[in-house]
Design an enzyme around this catalytic site. Structure first.
Site, PDB file in Angstrom:
ATOM      1  N   LYS A 156      74.640  48.940 115.603  1.00 45.81           N
ATOM      2  CA  LYS A 156      73.959  49.199 116.884  1.00 45.81           C
ATOM      3  C   LYS A 156      72.524  49.626 116.630  1.00 45.81           C
ATOM      4  O   LYS A 156      71.600  49.168 117.303  1.00 45.81           O
ATOM      5  CB  LYS A 156      74.659  50.313 117.685  1.00 45.81           C
ATOM      6  CG  LYS A 156      75.984  49.986 118.299  1.00 45.81           C
ATOM      7  CD  LYS A 156      75.916  49.122 119.534  1.00 45.81           C
ATOM      8  CE  LYS A 156      76.112  47.674 119.203  1.00 45.81           C
ATOM      9  NZ  LYS A 156      77.456  47.168 119.227  1.00 45.81           N
ATOM     10  N   ARG A 179      71.797  34.756 127.162  1.00 48.13           N
ATOM     11  CA  ARG A 179      72.227  33.726 126.216  1.00 48.13           C
ATOM     12  C   ARG A 179      71.099  33.257 125.312  1.00 48.13           C
ATOM     13  O   ARG A 179      71.328  32.537 124.330  1.00 48.13           O
ATOM     14  CB  ARG A 179      72.799  32.519 126.974  1.00 48.13           C
ATOM     15  CG  ARG A 179      74.001  32.844 127.818  1.00 48.13           C
ATOM     16  CD  ARG A 179      74.458  31.629 128.584  1.00 48.13           C
ATOM     17  NE  ARG A 179      74.949  30.600 127.696  1.00 48.13           N
ATOM     18  CZ  ARG A 179      76.198  30.510 127.250  1.00 48.13           C
ATOM     19  NH1 ARG A 179      77.093  31.387 127.650  1.00 48.13           N
ATOM     20  NH2 ARG A 179      76.554  29.553 126.445  1.00 48.13           N
ATOM     21  N   LYS A 230      73.282  36.950 123.223  1.00 51.29           N
ATOM     22  CA  LYS A 230      74.605  37.516 123.488  1.00 51.29           C
ATOM     23  C   LYS A 230      75.738  36.615 122.982  1.00 51.29           C
ATOM     24  O   LYS A 230      76.655  37.080 122.329  1.00 51.29           O
ATOM     25  CB  LYS A 230      74.750  37.736 124.995  1.00 51.29           C
ATOM     26  CG  LYS A 230      76.038  38.400 125.405  1.00 51.29           C
ATOM     27  CD  LYS A 230      76.003  39.869 125.071  1.00 51.29           C
ATOM     28  CE  LYS A 230      77.285  40.574 125.435  1.00 51.29           C
ATOM     29  NZ  LYS A 230      77.344  41.874 124.746  1.00 51.29           N
ATOM     30  N   CYS A 264      71.660  29.441 124.345  1.00 46.29           N
ATOM     31  CA  CYS A 264      70.962  28.842 125.469  1.00 46.29           C
ATOM     32  C   CYS A 264      71.840  28.872 126.725  1.00 46.29           C
ATOM     33  O   CYS A 264      73.064  28.871 126.648  1.00 46.29           O
ATOM     34  CB  CYS A 264      70.548  27.389 125.230  1.00 46.29           C
ATOM     35  SG  CYS A 264      69.579  27.165 123.750  1.00 46.29           S
ATOM     36  N   ASN A 297      72.616  22.807 125.978  1.00 46.28           N
ATOM     37  CA  ASN A 297      73.041  23.966 125.196  1.00 46.28           C
ATOM     38  C   ASN A 297      73.938  23.426 124.092  1.00 46.28           C
ATOM     39  O   ASN A 297      74.860  22.661 124.379  1.00 46.28           O
ATOM     40  CB  ASN A 297      73.825  24.930 126.105  1.00 46.28           C
ATOM     41  CG  ASN A 297      74.542  26.016 125.327  1.00 46.28           C
ATOM     42  OD1 ASN A 297      74.052  26.463 124.299  1.00 46.28           O
ATOM     43  ND2 ASN A 297      75.693  26.440 125.818  1.00 46.28           N
ATOM     44  N   GLY A 298      73.660  23.800 122.842  1.00 45.55           N
ATOM     45  CA  GLY A 298      74.495  23.331 121.743  1.00 45.55           C
ATOM     46  C   GLY A 298      73.644  22.753 120.633  1.00 45.55           C
ATOM     47  O   GLY A 298      72.430  22.949 120.603  1.00 45.55           O
ATOM     48  N   HIS A 335      79.040  56.122  94.333  1.00 42.47           N
ATOM     49  CA  HIS A 335      79.086  54.908  93.512  1.00 42.47           C
ATOM     50  C   HIS A 335      77.840  54.055  93.687  1.00 42.47           C
ATOM     51  O   HIS A 335      77.844  52.875  93.335  1.00 42.47           O
ATOM     52  CB  HIS A 335      80.352  54.107  93.841  1.00 42.47           C
ATOM     53  CG  HIS A 335      81.612  54.860  93.552  1.00 42.47           C
ATOM     54  ND1 HIS A 335      82.007  55.185  92.274  1.00 42.47           N
ATOM     55  CD2 HIS A 335      82.545  55.398  94.380  1.00 42.47           C
ATOM     56  CE1 HIS A 335      83.140  55.871  92.316  1.00 42.47           C
ATOM     57  NE2 HIS A 335      83.481  56.018  93.595  1.00 42.47           N
ATOM     58  N   TRP A 377      67.422  29.721 123.155  1.00 41.83           N
ATOM     59  CA  TRP A 377      67.473  30.479 121.916  1.00 41.83           C
ATOM     60  C   TRP A 377      67.260  29.427 120.825  1.00 41.83           C
ATOM     61  O   TRP A 377      68.117  28.571 120.594  1.00 41.83           O
ATOM     62  CB  TRP A 377      68.832  31.163 121.750  1.00 41.83           C
ATOM     63  CG  TRP A 377      68.888  32.107 120.602  1.00 41.83           C
ATOM     64  CD1 TRP A 377      68.464  33.409 120.583  1.00 41.83           C
ATOM     65  CD2 TRP A 377      69.409  31.847 119.296  1.00 41.83           C
ATOM     66  NE1 TRP A 377      68.679  33.961 119.340  1.00 41.83           N
ATOM     67  CE2 TRP A 377      69.255  33.031 118.539  1.00 41.83           C
ATOM     68  CE3 TRP A 377      69.975  30.724 118.673  1.00 41.83           C
ATOM     69  CZ2 TRP A 377      69.660  33.129 117.202  1.00 41.83           C
ATOM     70  CZ3 TRP A 377      70.379  30.832 117.352  1.00 41.83           C
ATOM     71  CH2 TRP A 377      70.228  32.018 116.630  1.00 41.83           C
ATOM     72  N   GLU A 397      79.824  50.330 112.926  1.00 37.66           N
ATOM     73  CA  GLU A 397      79.379  49.974 114.271  1.00 37.66           C
ATOM     74  C   GLU A 397      78.103  50.743 114.638  1.00 37.66           C
ATOM     75  O   GLU A 397      77.181  50.184 115.243  1.00 37.66           O
ATOM     76  CB  GLU A 397      80.525  50.256 115.258  1.00 37.66           C
ATOM     77  CG  GLU A 397      80.215  50.084 116.722  1.00 37.66           C
ATOM     78  CD  GLU A 397      79.787  48.683 117.137  1.00 37.66           C
ATOM     79  OE1 GLU A 397      79.724  47.793 116.286  1.00 37.66           O
ATOM     80  OE2 GLU A 397      79.494  48.509 118.331  1.00 37.66           O
ATOM     81  N   GLU A 443      70.364  46.706 115.309  1.00 37.55           N
ATOM     82  CA  GLU A 443      70.282  45.626 116.280  1.00 37.55           C
ATOM     83  C   GLU A 443      69.245  45.907 117.374  1.00 37.55           C
ATOM     84  O   GLU A 443      68.486  45.012 117.757  1.00 37.55           O
ATOM     85  CB  GLU A 443      71.672  45.469 116.915  1.00 37.55           C
ATOM     86  CG  GLU A 443      71.828  44.326 117.881  1.00 37.55           C
ATOM     87  CD  GLU A 443      73.268  44.210 118.392  1.00 37.55           C
ATOM     88  OE1 GLU A 443      74.010  45.207 118.343  1.00 37.55           O
ATOM     89  OE2 GLU A 443      73.636  43.115 118.836  1.00 37.55           O
TER      90      GLU A 443
HETATM   91  C1  AGP Z   1      77.242  43.343 118.860  1.00 34.73           C
HETATM   92  O1  AGP Z   1      76.420  44.352 119.313  1.00 34.73           O
HETATM   93  C2  AGP Z   1      76.627  42.069 118.606  1.00 34.73           C
HETATM   94  N1  AGP Z   1      75.785  41.634 119.641  1.00 34.73           N
HETATM   95  C3  AGP Z   1      77.417  41.017 117.880  1.00 34.73           C
HETATM   96  O2  AGP Z   1      77.706  41.524 116.618  1.00 34.73           O
HETATM   97  C4  AGP Z   1      78.711  40.473 118.533  1.00 34.73           C
HETATM   98  O3  AGP Z   1      79.698  41.454 118.526  1.00 34.73           O
HETATM   99  C5  AGP Z   1      79.155  39.222 117.747  1.00 34.73           C
HETATM  100  O4  AGP Z   1      78.165  38.241 117.865  1.00 34.73           O
HETATM  101  C6  AGP Z   1      80.480  38.693 118.190  1.00 34.73           C
HETATM  102  O5  AGP Z   1      80.447  38.303 119.530  1.00 34.73           O
HETATM  103  P1  AGP Z   1      81.773  37.998 120.318  1.00 34.73           P
HETATM  104  O6  AGP Z   1      82.528  39.273 120.432  1.00 34.73           O
HETATM  105  O7  AGP Z   1      81.316  37.485 121.661  1.00 34.73           O
HETATM  106  O8  AGP Z   1      82.528  36.970 119.543  1.00 34.73           O
END
Ligand code: AGP
Length: 609
Positions: free
Chosen positions: A486, A27, A604, A2, A99-100, A505, A74, A482, A489
């Site tokens: 990506k 956020r 984010k 948030c 927020n929290g 395996h 969020w 990664e 996500e």
């Molecule tokens: C990456 O594409 C993601 N959005 C997510 O995995 C992110 O890297 C993770 O939440 C960690 O965030 P940070 O680096 O701000 O701690």
């Protein structure tokens, strides 16, 4: 997660709040709302969906006011509905954004129900509104009511509060979630991060844990966690407005992918300024680094994959043992702690709750020193760490991390070489070679970016698929991980990554003509092994999409597509190979029409468990 924003001014603050919420939308983007004081009433507009929808509604209702608060959500407690959207209002008198997570909200809810309060939402936040109202109507000032209420809350919060009959003040409080105060000229602001208010002011105060603030148009009063008056330093933010705008790009992710040569070069400048010397990691590093016996990396998501890459570098280049753990797992297990292992957290945002809590836990277990690799100055994790390396990626707004990842890799590589140098494992000649390789990195990354048209052509093939496999070995296995992250996500295609040798395996059973298999296959020592693994795939009808470098000597054949990245760049090759997997995910998402920058269900900054 948030985002919150608030303003008190001698002008209509609704445009400031809406503009701020748009910048905070990364956020959380389930719903948005603002509340302002308008005459003798609190007027509120909330909408499920994006800030733009709430903005339209606010315009239709001609919402105006000189004191107000706003929120982009969020969802944690309660579904994505308008009644659960913030601001929450108590008896039309008190409005709150938060927020929290309030951990004792159930207990407080029962208590407040007993006092006659009715609840309209399923949120934890509504208890804050009622609790503040409870003390306010009993005679406390707004500031004292917020103080008493917040001291009764457990959990994490950043809050902004206004009261219907207090047109000259805006009150805020912070515990565990980021909150800053922006100092304007005859107007003041609060925000979760500086991007929300940078068009109004660059002068900011970062609140500390337990701080409570009272903002008027002309001043700010702060109390610390012990209720003592607090003076906090005023910072002048260097965040540029251009870094927060899309410019010629269609998406922030696209912009941020293309900014990588610059982000890397800026971060490498920091390394060049200090060389591979302890001071690169802060004043105390000269005292700390010689004592360490190992490195313990804690991180989440993409940052965790940066840690996995670093393990190869730290163990190979420095000869120092390196463990890498997912922060959310580490924090809940009885971990073994060697106080002389350097706890190294990696976090773009610097506020990921799991990483922050893992750091606190590591300290409780006896770890003496922590290093933070972070992209956001003044965020919580670097502030809780003795040593810091700030990446210079600039603001990363797309939810999918791109330039933050590759710049983290630079910081971690510098750590490996620095440790190696201190332990006599890196000679002067090695040091010069590593520095030279770093200097050439932005150029190689630019070459990789030039592959975009070829990658785009592949994306159409992936767009129709339901699954994908990513393979890599050694240093490039984390890049396969990664790439899979990506893709899932932002395109919502199910993707898995395996070290290529692990295929036989189990996961080989998944391979058929509908399974695209992406292989990261640069010309390193494991290339011949990877080639054998590729044959295992091809023999089962799997279609191969290979990212090789110019020295890998691959040729296209039936069912084997090849894109050649530039010449092999040695141990920094994972940085270069991160680029094509980012671009592949981006173009597949475009082809599937998903919301690239704000993928469903995500945000984010992950400031919840
Ligand atoms: C990456 O594409 C993601 N959005 C997510 O995995 C992110 O890297 C993770 O939440 C960690 O965030 P940070 O680096 O701000 O701690």
């Amino acid at each position: 997660m948030c985002g919150i924003v608030g303003a008190i001014a001698a002008r209509n603050v609704v445009p400031v709040l809406v503009d701020g919420l748009k910048r905070l939308e990364y956020r959380g983007y389930d719903s948005a709302g603002v509340a302002v004081l308008a005459g003798d009433a609190i007027r509120r507009v909330r909408r499920v969906g994006r800030v733009a929808e709430m903005e339209n509604a606010a315009a239709e209702e001609s919402l105006q006011g000189q004191v107000g608060i706003g929120h982009t959500r969020w969802a944690t407690h309660g579904g994505v509905t308008e009644p659960n959207a913030h601001p929450h209002v108590s008896f039309g008198k008190i409005a709150v954004v938060h927020n929290g997570i309030i951990e004792n909200h159930e207990e407080q809810r029962e208590r407040l129900k007993g006092l006659g309060y009715a609840f309209e939402s399923q949120t934890d936040t509504e208890v804050i509104a009622h609790l503040v109202h409870h003390y306010y109507q009993a005679g406390d000032s707004l500031f004292d009511a917020v103080k008493r209420a917040s001291r009764e809350l457990t959990g994490a919060y950043a809050i902004g509060v206004i009261a219907v009959d207090r047109p000259d003040e805006l009150v805020c409080a912070r515990m565990g979630c980021p909150l800053l105060v922006g100092l304007g000229d005859g107007e003041n602001f609060i925000a979760s991060d500086v991007s929300a208010i940078v068009s109004a002011t660059r002068r900011v105060i970062f609140l500390e844990e337990g701080d409570i603030g009272r903002l008027t148009r002309d001043g700010v009063e702060l109390l610390d966690k012990d209720d003592q008056p607090a003076q906090r330093p005023v910072h002048v933010s260097d965040v540029s407005l251009a870094s927060l705008e899309l410019g010629p790009y269609s998406h922030f992710m696209q912009k941020e992918i293309h900014e990588q040569p610059k982000a890397l070069s800026d971060t490498i400048d920091a390394v060049q300024d200090y060389g591979f010397n302890p001071e690169l990691f802060g004043e105390r590093a000269g005292e700390v680094l010689p004592k360490l016996e190992g490195v313990k990396i804690l991180a989440c998501g993409t940052s965790y994959y940066a840690g996995l890459t670093a393990k190869y570098w730290i163990e190979t280049i420095a000869g120092v043992q390196c463990d890498v753990e997912i922060a959310s797992e580490y924090r809940y297990r009885s971990a073994w702690a060697n106080p002389n292992y350097l706890v190294t957290t990696i976090s773009q945002s610097g506020e990921t709750l799991d990483t922050m809590e893992a750091l606190k836990y590591a300290k409780e277990l006896g770890h003496r020193y922590a290093l933070s690799i972070c992209n956001v100055r003044e965020s919580a994790i670097p502030r809780a760490s003795e040593l810091v390396f700030f990446t210079r990626a600039g603001a990363e707004i797309g939810v999918a991390s791109t330039k933050a990842f590759t710049t983290q890799l630079v910081g971690l590589f510098a750590l490996a070489v620095t440790l190696g140098k201190m332990r006599g494992k890196v000679s002067a000649a090695d040091e010069a070679r590593y520095l030279d390789e770093l200097r050439h990195l932005p150029g190689s990354v630019q070459h990789a970016l030039n592959l975009e048209p070829q990658i785009k052509a592949w994306a159409d093939k992936f767009a129709a698929k339901d699954n994908a496999l990513f393979l890599g070995r050694g240093l490039h296995f984390p890049i396969a991980l990664e790439g899979a992250l990506k893709l899932k996500e932002i395109s919502y295609i199910h993707a898995e990554a395996y070290p290529a040798g692990e295929l036989k395996h189990g996961p080989l059973a998944l391979v058929d003509e509908d399974m695209p298999v992406v292989v990261i296959a640069p010309n390193d020592t494991l290339l011949e092994k990877v080639k054998s693994n590729m044959q295992e795939v091809r023999a089962r009808g799997g279609e191969l999409f290979v990212f090789a470098d110019l020295d890998s000597h691959f040729s296209e054949s039936d069912g084997v597509h090849v894109i050649r990245t530039p010449r092999h760049v040695g141990v920094l090759s994972p940085v270069v190979h991160a680029i094509p997997v980012q671009m592949l995910a981006y173009h597949v998402a475009l082809a599937r029409g998903t919301d690239v920058d704000k993928p469903r269900n995500l945000a984010k900054s992950v400031t919840v468990e």
